[in-house]
Design a protein around this motif. Sequence first.
Motif, PDB file in Angstrom:
ATOM      1  N   GLN A 109       0.839  -1.188   0.000  1.00  0.00           N
ATOM      2  CA  GLN A 109       0.000   0.000   0.000  1.00  0.00           C
ATOM      3  C   GLN A 109       0.883   1.250   0.000  1.00  0.00           C
ATOM      4  O   GLN A 109       2.057   1.201   0.385  1.00  0.00           O
ATOM      5  CB  GLN A 109      -0.908   0.003   1.218  1.00  0.00           C
ATOM      6  CG  GLN A 109      -1.957  -1.093   1.195  1.00  0.00           C
ATOM      7  CD  GLN A 109      -2.963  -0.963   2.315  1.00  0.00           C
ATOM      8  OE1 GLN A 109      -2.671  -0.390   3.365  1.00  0.00           O
ATOM      9  NE2 GLN A 109      -4.166  -1.482   2.096  1.00  0.00           N
ATOM     10  N   ALA A 110       0.316   2.334  -0.432  1.00  0.00           N
ATOM     11  CA  ALA A 110       1.034   3.607  -0.448  1.00  0.00           C
ATOM     12  C   ALA A 110       1.563   3.916   0.951  1.00  0.00           C
ATOM     13  O   ALA A 110       0.859   3.709   1.949  1.00  0.00           O
ATOM     14  CB  ALA A 110       0.129   4.719  -0.934  1.00  0.00           C
ATOM     15  N   LYS A 167       4.746   5.238  -3.533  1.00  0.00           N
ATOM     16  CA  LYS A 167       3.590   5.914  -4.098  1.00  0.00           C
ATOM     17  C   LYS A 167       3.023   5.071  -5.232  1.00  0.00           C
ATOM     18  O   LYS A 167       3.756   4.281  -5.850  1.00  0.00           O
ATOM     19  CB  LYS A 167       4.005   7.283  -4.646  1.00  0.00           C
ATOM     20  CG  LYS A 167       4.659   8.206  -3.634  1.00  0.00           C
ATOM     21  CD  LYS A 167       5.122   9.488  -4.306  1.00  0.00           C
ATOM     22  CE  LYS A 167       5.793  10.434  -3.315  1.00  0.00           C
ATOM     23  NZ  LYS A 167       6.250  11.685  -3.965  1.00  0.00           N
ATOM     24  N   PRO A 168       1.755   5.247  -5.555  1.00  0.00           N
ATOM     25  CA  PRO A 168       1.182   4.494  -6.682  1.00  0.00           C
ATOM     26  C   PRO A 168       1.962   4.697  -7.982  1.00  0.00           C
ATOM     27  O   PRO A 168       2.064   3.770  -8.792  1.00  0.00           O
ATOM     28  CB  PRO A 168      -0.232   5.057  -6.789  1.00  0.00           C
ATOM     29  CG  PRO A 168      -0.572   5.461  -5.384  1.00  0.00           C
ATOM     30  CD  PRO A 168       0.711   5.996  -4.816  1.00  0.00           C
ATOM     31  N   GLU A 169       2.527   5.874  -8.167  1.00  0.00           N
ATOM     32  CA  GLU A 169       3.288   6.141  -9.401  1.00  0.00           C
ATOM     33  C   GLU A 169       4.625   5.397  -9.446  1.00  0.00           C
ATOM     34  O   GLU A 169       5.311   5.426 -10.460  1.00  0.00           O
ATOM     35  CB  GLU A 169       3.512   7.649  -9.599  1.00  0.00           C
ATOM     36  CG  GLU A 169       4.075   8.364  -8.396  1.00  0.00           C
ATOM     37  CD  GLU A 169       2.988   9.036  -7.569  1.00  0.00           C
ATOM     38  OE1 GLU A 169       1.930   8.406  -7.324  1.00  0.00           O
ATOM     39  OE2 GLU A 169       3.208  10.194  -7.154  1.00  0.00           O
ATOM     40  N   THR A 186       4.635   2.232  -9.221  1.00  0.00           N
ATOM     41  CA  THR A 186       4.258   0.937  -9.781  1.00  0.00           C
ATOM     42  C   THR A 186       4.912   0.729 -11.140  1.00  0.00           C
ATOM     43  O   THR A 186       4.790   1.572 -12.036  1.00  0.00           O
ATOM     44  CB  THR A 186       2.732   0.844  -9.923  1.00  0.00           C
ATOM     45  OG1 THR A 186       2.144   0.878  -8.615  1.00  0.00           O
ATOM     46  CG2 THR A 186       2.329  -0.435 -10.633  1.00  0.00           C
ATOM     47  N   SER A 211      -0.589   0.183  -4.207  1.00  0.00           N
ATOM     48  CA  SER A 211      -2.010   0.546  -4.246  1.00  0.00           C
ATOM     49  C   SER A 211      -2.260   1.793  -3.404  1.00  0.00           C
ATOM     50  O   SER A 211      -1.579   2.040  -2.411  1.00  0.00           O
ATOM     51  CB  SER A 211      -2.866  -0.614  -3.732  1.00  0.00           C
ATOM     52  OG  SER A 211      -2.566  -0.876  -2.369  1.00  0.00           O
ATOM     53  N   SER A 212      -3.258   2.542  -3.822  1.00  0.00           N
ATOM     54  CA  SER A 212      -3.561   3.806  -3.114  1.00  0.00           C
ATOM     55  C   SER A 212      -4.566   3.577  -1.998  1.00  0.00           C
ATOM     56  O   SER A 212      -5.143   2.518  -1.854  1.00  0.00           O
ATOM     57  CB  SER A 212      -4.110   4.823  -4.102  1.00  0.00           C
ATOM     58  OG  SER A 212      -5.246   4.317  -4.748  1.00  0.00           O
TER      59      SER A 212
END
Length: 120
Positions: free
Chosen positions: A13-14, A86-88, A90, A119-120
């Motif tokens: 998770q984030a 962070k999700p970015e 990924t 994941s956010s």
Amino acid sequence: QVQLVESGGGLVQAGESLRLSCAASGSIFITNSMGWYRQAPGKQRELVAAITSGGSTNYADSVKGRFTISRDNAKNTVYLQMNSLKPEDTAVYYCNAQTISWSQRHFASWGQGTQVTVSS
């Protein structure tokens, strides 16, 4: 020939952390630069972080202050500690190593890639 074996990817998770490892083996006399690249869907592969045999490091602006690259020269292994993910972030993360063999051949080798999903 040089083989790079990566490990440590996964789903988090984030805000969480992951640590990637990459071990180089094969016909290696000298290991120069080692590094991590990543490729997100639909995007070009980009440098995340690199480290020289002397320990000098270079980071992408997007990961400075969050990721730390290190290496164990005795084990020909490079690590990437990823914090505050962070999700970015990924992407598929690839290890790279610049090596010289005992016969003075130069190799630029890539690992098979390890998926990191945030994941956010």
